[in-house]
Scaffold this active site. Sequence first.
Site, mmCIF file in Angstrom:
data_model
loop_
_atom_site.group_PDB
_atom_site.id
_atom_site.type_symbol
_atom_site.label_atom_id
_atom_site.label_comp_id
_atom_site.label_asym_id
_atom_site.label_seq_id
_atom_site.Cartn_x
_atom_site.Cartn_y
_atom_site.Cartn_z
ATOM 1 N N HIS A 72 1.085 -1.183 -0.036
ATOM 2 C CA HIS A 72 -0.087 -0.185 0.142
ATOM 3 C C HIS A 72 0.727 1.098 -0.067
ATOM 4 C CE1 HIS A 72 -3.931 -1.887 1.704
ATOM 5 N NE2 HIS A 72 -3.426 -2.488 0.696
ATOM 6 N N TYR A 200 -9.053 5.221 8.012
ATOM 7 C CA TYR A 200 -9.305 5.571 9.451
ATOM 8 C C TYR A 200 -10.193 6.784 9.651
ATOM 9 C CZ TYR A 200 -4.589 3.472 10.626
ATOM 10 O OH TYR A 200 -3.697 2.411 10.839
ATOM 11 N N PRO A 291 -2.966 0.233 19.255
ATOM 12 C CA PRO A 291 -2.897 -0.294 17.767
ATOM 13 C C PRO A 291 -3.284 0.806 16.716
ATOM 14 C CG PRO A 291 -4.984 -1.256 18.712
ATOM 15 C CD PRO A 291 -4.196 -0.578 19.850
ATOM 16 N N LYS A 295 1.865 0.029 15.100
ATOM 17 C CA LYS A 295 3.459 -0.233 15.403
ATOM 18 C C LYS A 295 3.810 -1.589 16.446
ATOM 19 C CE LYS A 295 4.382 3.356 13.615
ATOM 20 N NZ LYS A 295 4.901 2.978 12.201
ATOM 21 N N TYR A 381 4.220 6.901 10.127
ATOM 22 C CA TYR A 381 3.459 5.733 10.055
ATOM 23 C C TYR A 381 4.292 4.648 9.261
ATOM 24 C CZ TYR A 381 -0.823 2.991 8.949
ATOM 25 O OH TYR A 381 -1.789 1.874 8.980
HETATM 26 P P1 FAS Z 1 3.536 -11.786 21.416
HETATM 27 O O1 FAS Z 1 2.322 -11.430 22.530
HETATM 28 O O2 FAS Z 1 2.727 -12.050 20.016
HETATM 29 O O3 FAS Z 1 3.974 -13.290 21.798
HETATM 30 C C1 FAS Z 1 4.521 -13.610 23.142
HETATM 31 C C2 FAS Z 1 4.295 -15.192 23.176
HETATM 32 O O4 FAS Z 1 4.829 -15.710 24.274
HETATM 33 C C3 FAS Z 1 2.863 -15.719 22.799
HETATM 34 O O5 FAS Z 1 2.812 -16.831 21.900
HETATM 35 C C4 FAS Z 1 2.513 -16.210 24.102
HETATM 36 O O6 FAS Z 1 1.833 -17.504 24.198
HETATM 37 C C5 FAS Z 1 4.078 -16.816 24.879
HETATM 38 N N1 FAS Z 1 4.074 -16.946 26.078
HETATM 39 C C6 FAS Z 1 3.416 -16.052 26.986
HETATM 40 N N2 FAS Z 1 3.790 -16.391 28.453
HETATM 41 C C7 FAS Z 1 4.453 -17.563 28.131
HETATM 42 C C8 FAS Z 1 5.516 -18.403 29.137
HETATM 43 N N3 FAS Z 1 5.485 -18.133 30.487
HETATM 44 N N4 FAS Z 1 6.195 -19.452 28.638
HETATM 45 C C9 FAS Z 1 6.191 -19.565 27.429
HETATM 46 N N5 FAS Z 1 5.575 -18.680 26.299
HETATM 47 C C10 FAS Z 1 4.882 -17.672 26.752
HETATM 48 N N6 FAS Z 1 -0.317 -4.800 16.819
HETATM 49 C C11 FAS Z 1 -0.514 -3.908 15.798
HETATM 50 O O7 FAS Z 1 0.480 -3.391 15.050
HETATM 51 N N7 FAS Z 1 -1.641 -3.759 15.208
HETATM 52 C C12 FAS Z 1 -2.799 -4.699 15.689
HETATM 53 O O8 FAS Z 1 -3.678 -4.459 15.212
HETATM 54 C C13 FAS Z 1 -2.733 -5.047 16.901
HETATM 55 N N8 FAS Z 1 -3.775 -5.735 17.366
HETATM 56 C C14 FAS Z 1 -3.722 -6.607 18.374
HETATM 57 C C15 FAS Z 1 -4.594 -7.273 19.202
HETATM 58 C C16 FAS Z 1 -4.710 -7.831 20.201
HETATM 59 C C17 FAS Z 1 -5.574 -8.743 20.843
HETATM 60 C C18 FAS Z 1 -3.138 -8.050 20.910
HETATM 61 C C19 FAS Z 1 -2.997 -8.574 22.252
HETATM 62 C C20 FAS Z 1 -2.184 -7.395 20.263
HETATM 63 C C21 FAS Z 1 -2.421 -6.620 19.150
HETATM 64 N N9 FAS Z 1 -1.334 -6.040 18.529
HETATM 65 C C22 FAS Z 1 -1.374 -5.101 17.405
HETATM 66 C C23 FAS Z 1 0.105 -6.014 18.980
HETATM 67 C C24 FAS Z 1 0.765 -7.291 18.860
HETATM 68 O O9 FAS Z 1 0.658 -7.397 17.413
HETATM 69 C C25 FAS Z 1 2.013 -7.346 19.420
HETATM 70 O O10 FAS Z 1 2.831 -6.154 19.262
HETATM 71 C C26 FAS Z 1 2.637 -8.556 19.110
HETATM 72 O O11 FAS Z 1 2.091 -9.689 19.000
HETATM 73 C C27 FAS Z 1 4.102 -8.545 19.624
HETATM 74 O O12 FAS Z 1 4.868 -9.625 19.388
HETATM 75 P P2 FAS Z 1 5.407 -10.458 20.630
HETATM 76 O O13 FAS Z 1 6.418 -9.433 21.357
HETATM 77 O O14 FAS Z 1 6.224 -11.370 20.103
HETATM 78 O O15 FAS Z 1 4.185 -10.973 21.533
HETATM 79 C C1 PHB Z 2 -5.100 -4.443 11.119
HETATM 80 O O1 PHB Z 2 -5.054 -4.669 9.617
HETATM 81 O O2 PHB Z 2 -5.261 -5.389 11.636
HETATM 82 C C2 PHB Z 2 -4.768 -3.118 11.562
HETATM 83 C C3 PHB Z 2 -4.083 -2.087 10.530
HETATM 84 C C4 PHB Z 2 -3.970 -0.765 11.116
HETATM 85 C C5 PHB Z 2 -3.894 -0.765 12.591
HETATM 86 C C6 PHB Z 2 -4.387 -1.538 13.221
HETATM 87 C C7 PHB Z 2 -4.671 -2.817 13.038
HETATM 88 O O3 PHB Z 2 -3.599 0.788 12.718
#
Ligand code: FAS
Ligand code: PHB
Length: 389
Positions: A72, A200, A291, A295, A381
Amino acid sequence: MRTRVAIVGAGPAGLTLGHLLTLAGIDNVVLESRTREHVETRVRAGVLEEGTTNLLRSTGVGERMDREGLVHHGVELRFDETAHRIAMSDLTGHSIMVYGQQEVVKDLIAARLQSGAPLHFEAECASLEDVTSERPRVVFTQDGRAHELECEFVAGCDGFHGVCRSAIPAAALRVYERAYPFGWLGILAAVAPSTEELIYARHPRGFALHSLRSPEISRLYVQCSPDDDLAHWPDTRIWDELHVRLAAKGWTLHEGPIIEKGITSMRSFVAEPMRYGRLLLAGDAAHIVPPTGAKGLNLAIADVALLAPALVDWFHAGTSTGLDMYSDTALRRVWRAQDFSNYMTALLHRHDDEFENMRQLSRLQYVANSPAAARSLAENYVGLQLPGF
Ligand code: FAS
Ligand code: PHB
């Protein structure tokens, strides 16, 4: 069990770090508490910065992303039922890639399994021991039995709710936190996106975002209250709110079956430092952003893109400069992302404060009419490409 680097967590941070260390010939073990199926189907982020896509591509895990991902060159800000395109590539020379986080995770897991490097699912870390010694240990349970993994470094990639951060004594940790009075209700819908680029939308009823996952799958969000309940959001209400909040002259939102929905609360969180002895934190274990700025995932990858070469230098060259600088260097990027994510959240969400809502409308009008303001938003962004961030 012994290894050089014990990685706790198989999310984007842990899997990418494990991939980079394995490529460099450094033994590492990834421990993940959930099942493979769970981590590969957990719907989360969707926007990848060029720093992320370049890293995945250059290390041999970007082939499906380049085939299925959507490049994009702009995003749309929508308010007063009018579209205002931020021409990111024209303004910055950089683009973004829309490709679901779960797809990135699948690609990294496939590469990990193909490499034969250890990746243990349903292996839950219970505690870290002796992280200030030269032989830290990870205590974890698998198949109902306790195990110990001896290592030289522990990478805490276990997300916000993990255990690694708690291995740092409170007296040694500085925590910065902000809870937002908003939540996001997100859906995946089996319908072709009604837009080419992300929208957005700022609306008196609340924020909405139209994102996408593929030519057949749409990803959409509506602002809700942080403690809202999915039971209050039947599909009809979700679509009604999306139609109202995303409305624009001459534009139609197409509905389809909702195949996944969930509510996420929003917070900003930073834990400093990101290193304590032989423990290094990366990703959500150290920081959380709302979110709105897309980032979270990119910050996690940026952390390990710094951490992996620092560990390689330690093991191959015996130098500690990268490790000594890791926390400060990572945190500069983290705080820039915190500020931008906070800015985007304030810019677009409905506040209970009418003064704030009027300020917000003026900022939007300024961004829509000022190339300088638009470029500032765009360069944050797409991921800042400035020295020091
Ligand atoms: P993660 O949380 O992805 O991974 C951590 C891992 O550690 C998990 O698999 C977990 O099961 C494991 N773990 C935890 N405790 C443990 C233990 N005691 N022993 C072993 N393993 C364990 N970011 C965006 O940019 N855009 C979004 O739209 C967006 N939406 C999101 C929606 C939700 C519901 C959440 C929770 C996050 C969202 N995020 C979004 C942020 C998300 O993308 C995170 O920034 C990203 O997953 C970060 O990656 P990790 O740091 O690897 O953590
Ligand atoms: C998504 O595609 O999940 C998404 C995109 C942009 C955002 C947050 C989530 O700022």
